[in-house]
Design a protein around this motif. Structure first.
Motif, PDB file in Angstrom:
ATOM      1  N   PHE A 131       0.745  -0.954  -0.414  1.00  0.00           N
ATOM      2  CA  PHE A 131      -0.121   0.080  -0.142  1.00  0.00           C
ATOM      3  C   PHE A 131       0.600   1.298  -0.198  1.00  0.00           C
ATOM      4  CE2 PHE A 131      -2.646   3.298   2.129  1.00  0.00           C
ATOM      5  CZ  PHE A 131      -3.667   3.474   1.061  1.00  0.00           C
ATOM      6  N   ASP A 132       2.165   0.634   0.776  1.00  0.00           N
ATOM      7  CA  ASP A 132       2.276   2.721   1.038  1.00  0.00           C
ATOM      8  C   ASP A 132       3.586   2.231  -0.393  1.00  0.00           C
ATOM      9  OD1 ASP A 132       2.373   3.048   3.837  1.00  0.00           O
ATOM     10  OD2 ASP A 132       3.917   1.502   4.329  1.00  0.00           O
ATOM     11  N   LEU A 133       3.981   1.428  -0.762  1.00  0.00           N
ATOM     12  CA  LEU A 133       4.590   1.805  -2.058  1.00  0.00           C
ATOM     13  C   LEU A 133       4.080   1.919  -3.504  1.00  0.00           C
ATOM     14  CD1 LEU A 133       7.026  -1.760  -2.361  1.00  0.00           C
ATOM     15  CD2 LEU A 133       7.376   0.132  -2.631  1.00  0.00           C
ATOM     16  N   ARG A 134       2.584   1.508  -3.494  1.00  0.00           N
ATOM     17  CA  ARG A 134       1.283   1.825  -4.253  1.00  0.00           C
ATOM     18  C   ARG A 134       1.332   3.627  -4.220  1.00  0.00           C
ATOM     19  NH1 ARG A 134      -1.088   3.882  -7.272  1.00  0.00           N
ATOM     20  NH2 ARG A 134      -3.453   2.857  -8.533  1.00  0.00           N
TER      21      ARG A 134
ATOM     22  N   LEU B 170      11.446   2.822  15.896  1.00  0.00           N
ATOM     23  CA  LEU B 170      10.475   2.638  15.168  1.00  0.00           C
ATOM     24  C   LEU B 170       9.057   2.507  14.719  1.00  0.00           C
ATOM     25  CD1 LEU B 170      13.570   2.189  13.268  1.00  0.00           C
ATOM     26  CD2 LEU B 170      12.490   3.758  12.667  1.00  0.00           C
ATOM     27  N   ILE B 171       8.739   1.242  15.631  1.00  0.00           N
ATOM     28  CA  ILE B 171       6.846   1.200  15.359  1.00  0.00           C
ATOM     29  C   ILE B 171       6.456   2.596  16.696  1.00  0.00           C
ATOM     30  CG2 ILE B 171       6.012  -0.355  16.920  1.00  0.00           C
ATOM     31  CD1 ILE B 171       8.148  -2.370  16.351  1.00  0.00           C
ATOM     32  N   ALA B 172       6.954   3.001  17.060  1.00  0.00           N
ATOM     33  CA  ALA B 172       6.352   4.141  17.396  1.00  0.00           C
ATOM     34  C   ALA B 172       5.659   4.944  17.210  1.00  0.00           C
ATOM     35  CB  ALA B 172       7.125   5.136  19.252  1.00  0.00           C
ATOM     36  N   LEU B 173       6.784   5.222  16.069  1.00  0.00           N
ATOM     37  CA  LEU B 173       7.432   6.201  14.774  1.00  0.00           C
ATOM     38  C   LEU B 173       5.993   6.185  13.784  1.00  0.00           C
ATOM     39  CD1 LEU B 173       8.256   8.727  13.331  1.00  0.00           C
ATOM     40  CD2 LEU B 173      10.024   6.971  12.131  1.00  0.00           C
ATOM     41  N   ALA B 174       6.309   4.349  12.873  1.00  0.00           N
ATOM     42  CA  ALA B 174       5.314   4.047  12.470  1.00  0.00           C
ATOM     43  C   ALA B 174       4.050   4.053  12.453  1.00  0.00           C
ATOM     44  CB  ALA B 174       5.191   2.612  12.000  1.00  0.00           C
TER      45      ALA B 174
ATOM     46  N   VAL C 138       4.587  11.395   1.333  1.00  0.00           N
ATOM     47  CA  VAL C 138       5.020  11.562   2.450  1.00  0.00           C
ATOM     48  C   VAL C 138       4.850  10.552   3.841  1.00  0.00           C
ATOM     49  CG1 VAL C 138       5.551  13.303   4.551  1.00  0.00           C
ATOM     50  CG2 VAL C 138       5.624  13.689   1.735  1.00  0.00           C
ATOM     51  N   VAL C 139       4.026  10.211   4.298  1.00  0.00           N
ATOM     52  CA  VAL C 139       3.110   9.274   5.075  1.00  0.00           C
ATOM     53  C   VAL C 139       4.092   8.044   4.465  1.00  0.00           C
ATOM     54  CG1 VAL C 139       1.480   7.964   5.721  1.00  0.00           C
ATOM     55  CG2 VAL C 139       1.224  10.404   5.800  1.00  0.00           C
ATOM     56  N   ALA C 140       3.644   8.204   3.421  1.00  0.00           N
ATOM     57  CA  ALA C 140       4.029   6.529   2.791  1.00  0.00           C
ATOM     58  C   ALA C 140       5.414   6.234   3.071  1.00  0.00           C
ATOM     59  CB  ALA C 140       3.441   6.608   0.945  1.00  0.00           C
ATOM     60  N   VAL C 141       6.300   6.898   2.808  1.00  0.00           N
ATOM     61  CA  VAL C 141       7.815   6.839   2.561  1.00  0.00           C
ATOM     62  C   VAL C 141       8.357   7.033   3.994  1.00  0.00           C
ATOM     63  CG1 VAL C 141       9.459   8.142   2.327  1.00  0.00           C
ATOM     64  CG2 VAL C 141       8.089   7.733   0.467  1.00  0.00           C
TER      65      VAL C 141
END
Lengths: 172, 162
Positions: free
Chosen positions: A54-57, A111-115, A145-148
């Motif tokens: 979904f992010d890549l798309r 990083l999990i918290a950031l995600a 930006v959110v996806a990246v």
């Protein structure tokens, strides 16, 4: 209590809870740890196969299903994340001293918290626009930006997970 | 066979993989990323054929095949590098062979979906009943392949010959 003392205390408390809850006993059976590792990586594959794609798309890096329809696969990514959470909790409950003071594990948790924060930002800002985006319409910059950030966070989580072994603290 | 493994273990690439701390972990990271994209993409296509996100046209999932190819391009060379480092650990373990049978079978099924099922949908024809079987078996094989990979550590009989 000093910072280090507080961490030691927390590690000891987690260890005691691991013993009391039976998680430690389960993980110390012959197949406890291997099965938890299998569940953990299957969860990661589900997460990357749904949220990651979904992010890549959304980034425009791949062509594929429209974002509104692809978004219907995200619950499978959440299921994958729950598998990771459950198995990851078992690891920590069974051997907290290998994780709580391990820099790779600490960065992984950050990083999990950031995600997670990134996901909240997505649903509070651009998610409704993405959900109603016409087929092949350009994706808003904010969504890209959110996806990246999302994909980078999950790849970082995997990277830290792989190097946890290398940074295991020595047991005194 | 063990003599061949011992010879490989003495080659410079094998020694480098075992003795260079960064190299081993970098290869492990690339392997994990590659597997996640390969298996994750395969799982997504299989789930779609099973009926998840059914509103999305199946043929558009063809866009995810390049992601799986990138995943394979990361996973396969990194696996070979790990194999060069510890040939006996993997090649004396039947779980390693099972991993490849499962992942190879799953990849073959997902490729068959691309060449058999996608054209049917593009021609506005219904999917055959076996499409769901293909997807279900592929999904099971992806999971089994991943599990075999994780079980290698626990089922290997030897680390090195030399």
């Amino acid at each position: 209590m000093s910072g280090a003392g507080w961490v030691r205390r927390m590690t000891a408390d987690i260890g005691e809870f691991g013993l009391a809850s039976g998680a430690n006993a389960v993980m110390n059976t012959a197949w406890g740890w291997p099965i938890a590792e299998c569940v953990h990586f299957v969860g990661i594959c589900l997460l990357i196969g749904t949220v990651g794609l979904f992010d890549l798309r959304m980034m425009g890096a791949v062509h594929g299903p429209s974002l509104p329809t692809l978004h219907r696969m995200v619950p499978w990514g959440v299921a994958g994340w729950l598998l990771c959470l459950a198995s990851g909790a078992m690891f920590v409950l069974a051997a907290p001293f290998e994780y709580v003071e391990n820099p790779a594990w600490v960065i992984k948790m950050v990083l999990i918290a950031l995600a997670g924060v990134n996901m909240v930002i997505f649903y509070r800002t651009v998610a409704s626009r993405v959900r109603h985006l016409p087929e092949d319409a350009p994706v808003p910059l904010a969504a890209r930006v959110v996806a990246v950030v999302s994909l980078a966070s999950w790849l970082g989580v995997m990277t830290c997970g792989r190097v946890i072994t290398a940074f295991r603290p020595l047991i005194e | 066979m063990l003599a061949a493994f011992a010879w490989i273990e003495q080659t410079r690439p094998s020694l480098f993989m075992r003795e260079d701390f960064s190299a081993y972990f970098i290869v492990l990271i690339f392997h994990a990323w590659g597997m996640a994209f390969l298996v994750g993409g395969g799982m997504a296509v299989s789930l779609r054929v099973l009926g998840v996100a059914a509103a999305s046209p199946l043929e558009r999932f063809a866009g995810f095949y390049p992601v799986m190819r990138v995943g394979a391009a990361l996973a396969i060379p990194s696996r070979i590098a790990l194999l060069v480092g510890y040939p006996a650990k993997a090649l004396t373990n039947w779980v390693f062979a099972l991993k490849f049978v499962c992942l190879g079978g799953a990849a073959w099924l997902v490729w068959r979906m691309r060449v058999e099922l996608f054209p049917l949908v593009e021609a506005a024809r219904a999917l055959p009943a076996r499409a769901r079987w293909m997807a279900g078996i592929a999904l099971l094989l992806w999971v089994a392949g991943v599990c075999c990979g994780k079980l290698l550590l626990y089922t290997s009989h030897m680390l090195t010959v030399s």
